[in-house]
Scaffold this motif. Structure first.
Motif, mmCIF file in Angstrom:
data_model
loop_
_atom_site.group_PDB
_atom_site.id
_atom_site.type_symbol
_atom_site.label_atom_id
_atom_site.label_comp_id
_atom_site.label_asym_id
_atom_site.label_seq_id
_atom_site.Cartn_x
_atom_site.Cartn_y
_atom_site.Cartn_z
ATOM 1 N N SER A 98 4.017 -0.972 -6.436
ATOM 2 C CA SER A 98 4.877 0.055 -7.026
ATOM 3 C C SER A 98 5.120 -0.197 -8.510
ATOM 4 C CB SER A 98 6.202 0.135 -6.268
ATOM 5 O OG SER A 98 6.717 -1.160 -6.051
ATOM 6 N N SER A 99 5.056 -1.446 -8.933
ATOM 7 C CA SER A 99 5.389 -1.762 -10.338
ATOM 8 C C SER A 99 4.567 -0.981 -11.370
ATOM 9 C CB SER A 99 5.270 -3.261 -10.594
ATOM 10 O OG SER A 99 6.050 -3.965 -9.678
ATOM 11 N N PRO A 100 3.226 -0.900 -11.232
ATOM 12 C CA PRO A 100 2.468 -0.249 -12.309
ATOM 13 C C PRO A 100 2.403 1.277 -12.243
ATOM 14 C CG PRO A 100 0.949 -1.350 -10.784
ATOM 15 C CD PRO A 100 2.329 -1.553 -10.250
ATOM 16 N N GLY A 160 -1.750 -10.935 -7.761
ATOM 17 C CA GLY A 160 -2.873 -10.437 -6.966
ATOM 18 C C GLY A 160 -2.436 -10.671 -5.536
ATOM 19 N N ASN A 164 4.954 -5.348 2.013
ATOM 20 C CA ASN A 164 4.010 -4.244 1.834
ATOM 21 C C ASN A 164 4.044 -3.246 2.986
ATOM 22 O OD1 ASN A 164 3.422 -5.509 -0.499
ATOM 23 N ND2 ASN A 164 1.297 -5.985 -0.050
HETATM 24 C C1 GLP Z 1 0.986 -6.622 -3.683
HETATM 25 C C2 GLP Z 1 -0.169 -6.680 -4.669
HETATM 26 C C3 GLP Z 1 0.230 -7.363 -5.951
HETATM 27 C C4 GLP Z 1 1.552 -6.803 -6.439
HETATM 28 C C5 GLP Z 1 2.631 -7.103 -5.441
HETATM 29 C C6 GLP Z 1 3.997 -6.595 -5.866
HETATM 30 O O1 GLP Z 1 1.031 -7.685 -2.821
HETATM 31 N N1 GLP Z 1 -1.319 -7.325 -4.139
HETATM 32 O O2 GLP Z 1 -0.799 -7.190 -6.911
HETATM 33 O O3 GLP Z 1 1.879 -7.365 -7.678
HETATM 34 O O4 GLP Z 1 2.278 -6.475 -4.222
HETATM 35 O O5 GLP Z 1 4.134 -5.267 -5.522
HETATM 36 P P1 GLP Z 1 5.257 -4.287 -6.062
HETATM 37 O O6 GLP Z 1 4.885 -3.969 -7.461
HETATM 38 O O7 GLP Z 1 5.155 -3.091 -5.172
HETATM 39 O O8 GLP Z 1 6.535 -4.990 -5.936
#
Ligand code: GLP
Length: 254
Positions: free
Chosen positions: A38-40, A140, A165
């Motif tokens: 979700s971050s990007p 990652g 996730n």
């Molecule tokens: C997943 C991805 C990562 C990501 C992490 C955090 O596990 N593989 O690359 O940084 O989740 O996710 P979010 O940005 O949704 O908190």
């Protein structure tokens, strides 16, 4: 390491997109390492907006994604292939053949990991690697305990990551148990790194990564040893850092 303080998620997204745009403007054939989660999403939205306004051109850009769930095909809505197309690639003028994501359908892990390492090498290395951070400090899918000298490998996801996730899947049972991920070694070989973090749930991981011991128990802590890292984080994610340190203009900390 430079730490940029953002007011909130929107501010973070604009600041991160500015850093990525600068890379693309300065090097139109840049190799971008990209992340999911979700971050990007806000960062990608901002890049799409600037592309639509004519300010950015991705025609020569190459991209290499960090990871993909093993067992999911590109058509699967939860695959990172689908995520990248929906949230970025389908809205900009990037060439499909210039985008790279591990092949989740490949059952032979060794074959897929070797292929992906070759893809990274053949691109001449990554100019700017975008990273999110897991609440356990993973980057990652490099989970706590990972060896820092790994290249692309097949990972057994931790319970913490499966739970985190699960919000993207119908139920926790549907979250794949394995993933292909670039290794810490691939990430550390990027010429520059941009890590983004938003929300209270990232505060401990961010603090430990930036100021704690460098240890495989907190995979992102290895970034302390990279010579060109920018962190863009909102005030909630920085809450523990701000309790101890001031962040002054230009991203310096004191
Ligand atoms: C997943 C991805 C990562 C990501 C992490 C955090 O596990 N593989 O690359 O940084 O989740 O996710 P979010 O940005 O949704 O908190």
């Amino acid at each position: 390491m430079r730490i940029y303080r953002a007011k909130d998620y929107n501010d973070l997204s604009r600041k991160a997109a500015n850093i990525i745009s600068a890379q693309v403007i300065m090097k139109p054939d840049a190799v971008l390492g990209l992340a999911t989660g979700s971050s990007p999403i806000g960062t990608y939205k901002q890049l799409i907006d600037w592309y639509k306004k004519g300010d950015l051109d991705f025609s020569e850009v190459k991209t290499i994604n960090l990871d993909e769930y093993k067992g999911l095909s590109p058509e699967d809505e939860q695959s990172y292939y689908h995520f990248m197309h929906t949230n970025l690639f389908d809205h900009i003028n990037i060439k499909q053949e210039n985008t790279n994501i591990p092949n989740g359908r490949e059952e032979d892990s060794e074959k897929e990991c070797n292929r992906y390492d070759n893809v990274i090498n053949e691109c001449g290395g990554i100019d700017l690697q975008l990273l999110g951070i897991g609440s356990n400090g993973h980057i990652g899918f490099n989970e706590p305990g990972i060896s820092f000298d790994k290249t692309t490998h097949c990972v057994a996801l931790t319970e913490n990551t499966i739970k985190a996730n699960a919000r993207f899947f119908i139920s926790e049972r549907d979250v794949p148990r394995y993933a292909y991920s670039m290794g810490i070694k691939n990430i550390m070989q990027a010429k520059s790194i941009l890590l983004i973090a938003s929300g209270e749930r990232k505060a401990d991981a961010l603090y430990e990564s930036l100021f704690g011991p460098i240890t495989p128990a907190v995979p992102a802590s290895i970034l302390q040893l990279h010579n060109n890292v920018s962190i863009v984080a909102d005030e909630e994610a920085l809450s523990r850092v701000l309790a101890d340190h001031d962040i002054i203009s230009g991203g310096q900390i004191s």
